[in-house]
Design an enzyme around this catalytic site. Structure first.
Site, PDB file in Angstrom:
ATOM      1  N   SER A   6       0.472  -1.195  -0.229  1.00 18.21           N
ATOM      2  CA  SER A   6      -0.040   0.243  -0.199  1.00 18.21           C
ATOM      3  C   SER A   6       0.695   0.817  -0.120  1.00 18.21           C
ATOM      4  O   SER A   6       1.969   1.048   0.583  1.00 18.21           O
ATOM      5  CB  SER A   6      -1.164  -0.039   0.753  1.00 18.21           C
ATOM      6  OG  SER A   6      -1.072   1.476   1.931  1.00 18.21           O
ATOM      7  N   TYR A  41      -2.327  -0.140  10.413  1.00 25.61           N
ATOM      8  CA  TYR A  41      -2.086  -1.284   9.657  1.00 25.61           C
ATOM      9  C   TYR A  41      -1.036  -0.587   8.045  1.00 25.61           C
ATOM     10  O   TYR A  41      -0.154  -1.435   7.137  1.00 25.61           O
ATOM     11  CB  TYR A  41      -3.769   0.110   8.478  1.00 25.61           C
ATOM     12  CG  TYR A  41      -3.368  -0.334   7.014  1.00 25.61           C
ATOM     13  CD1 TYR A  41      -3.684  -1.957   6.314  1.00 25.61           C
ATOM     14  CD2 TYR A  41      -2.905   0.228   5.568  1.00 25.61           C
ATOM     15  CE1 TYR A  41      -3.945  -2.493   4.780  1.00 25.61           C
ATOM     16  CE2 TYR A  41      -3.176   0.099   4.709  1.00 25.61           C
ATOM     17  CZ  TYR A  41      -3.788  -1.382   4.076  1.00 25.61           C
ATOM     18  OH  TYR A  41      -3.911  -1.226   2.939  1.00 25.61           O
TER      19      TYR A  41
END
Ligand SMILES: NC(=O)c1ccc[n+]([C@@H]2O[C@H](COP(=O)([O-])OP(=O)(O)OC[C@H]3O[C@@H](n4cnc5c(N)ncnc54)[C@H](O)[C@@H]3O)[C@@H](O)[C@H]2O)c1
Length: 324
Positions: free
Chosen positions: A129, A154
């Site tokens: 990501s 995350y």
């Protein structure tokens, strides 16, 4: 040898979209998902229903963080390539629930890598990501930059997962492609992400909560461009050892402009409530995609307006609209 792909997170937004492409291209595919409750299961089931139309697809429900499940899956199927798109997603939610993110995103990834070692699986693609770049302003983000300041669990879990993939590559000669996606939107888009939430609020005449002054910016990338990138990575991972590649659009859009674009696609003005910026959110994302262009012939084709129009067509086709 005929390939058998394993796609994780196959019922999710990107997983189901990539899987559909692989199935159309006639790959034999096993898909797994544990129907994580990050948004309504009905959405994931309708994604799966589309895939189930294909004879070359088999779905197995299960959790890749569960070692026993993963072991039995790999003992049963002769998997040749892993496309690991499943993850616990959502930056903000990870702040209140970090352990679950580490379990799914780090332990889960390591379980899959252990099976690569055991069954001598040679190729692994991993969905990382843009959040790994942290809160930096020097755009565009390049793959070679040091990623040592994640601002959410995350993001940290994705950095840790990238690290462990490298370790397994080095120890066991597994060929790997790490794809760093930048804010993906489009048909089947997640109802817990801004594009869907904003569209849904405007249509339903509900206020949009805008965190911050609207100056934050995201490199929105349309789903079919991301799927093209994943598909090329599948075809080319055997050409290299270990590559990290950004998949973005290289065109950051300010939040306030993004809302305006959705207003124009929906044909209605938004009511906006401004609140303080949320922890975990970065100021800007923007991908340097020169490596993707070079290695994957990647060339994002869908501009924001066109992408939002396609997303809105899909949204209008949904029998039920979701507030998450
Ligand atoms: N959507 C984006 O903008 C974006 C941006 C950057 C990276 N990513 C990454 O792309 C991948 C796909 O994201 P998405 O947007 O499609 O999210 P998604 O939540 O729609 O899909 C993820 C899927 O993984 C499944 N899953 C989660 N934990 C699991 C587990 N332990 N075992 C089995 N299945 C599990 C979920 O049920 C879900 O269906 C993820 O790795 C995500 O981190 C997405």
């Amino acid at each position: 040898m005929a390939l058998t792909l394993l796609v994780t997170g196959v019922a999710g937004f990107i997983g189901s979209s990539a899987a559909e492409r692989f199935l159309k291209e006639k790959y034999t595919m096993i898909g797994i998902d544990n129907f994580e409750q990050n948004y309504p299961q009905q959405i994931k089931e309708s994604n799966l229903a589309i895939l189930s139309e294909y004879d070359n697809f088999r779905f197995v429900e299960g959790d890749f963080a569960d070692e026993c499940f993963i072991e039995s899956l790999f003992d049963k199927y002769r998997i040749t390539n892993i496309i690991h798109l499943g993850a616990k997603t959502g930056v903000r939610k990870s702040i209140s629930n970090p352990i679950e993110y580490i379990k799914a995103n780090l332990i889960g990834t390591t379980n899959l890598l252990e099976q690569c070692k055991k069954h001598k699986i040679q190729e692994f693609i991993f969905a990382s990501s843009s959040s790994v770049y942290g809160n930096r302003l020097d755009i565009p983000f390049k793959e070679g930059e040091l990623i040592d300041k994640p601002i959410s669990p995350y993001a940290a879990s994705k950095i840790m997962a990238e690290s462990i993939t490298y370790t397994y590559h080095k120890l066991y000669d597994i060929k790997m492609t790490i794809l760093r996606f930048f804010t993906v939107y489009g048909p089947r888009g997640r109802p817990d992400m801004a594009p869907y939430i904003f569209m849904n609020c405007i249509v339903g005449s509900k206020p949009i909560i805008q965190y911050g002054d609207g100056d934050t910016a995201r490199d929105y990338t349309f789903i079919s461009d991301i799927v093209d990138g994943i598909f090329e990575a599948l075809k080319r991972t055997s050409n290299w050892q270990y590559e990290i590649i950004n998949l973005g659009n290289s065109y950051p859009v300010r939040l306030r402009d993004f809302i305006k674009e959705i207003e124009s696609v929906v044909g209605k003005e938004a009511e906006i409530i401004v609140e303080d910026p949320k922890e975990g959110d970065v100021s800007i994302t923007c991908a340097d995609i020169s490596k993707a262009r070079r290695l994957l012939d990647y060339n994002p084709k869908i501009p924001l307006k066109k992408g939002l129009e396609q997303m809105f067509d899909w949204y209008n086709s949904l029998e039920e609209k979701y507030d998450v």
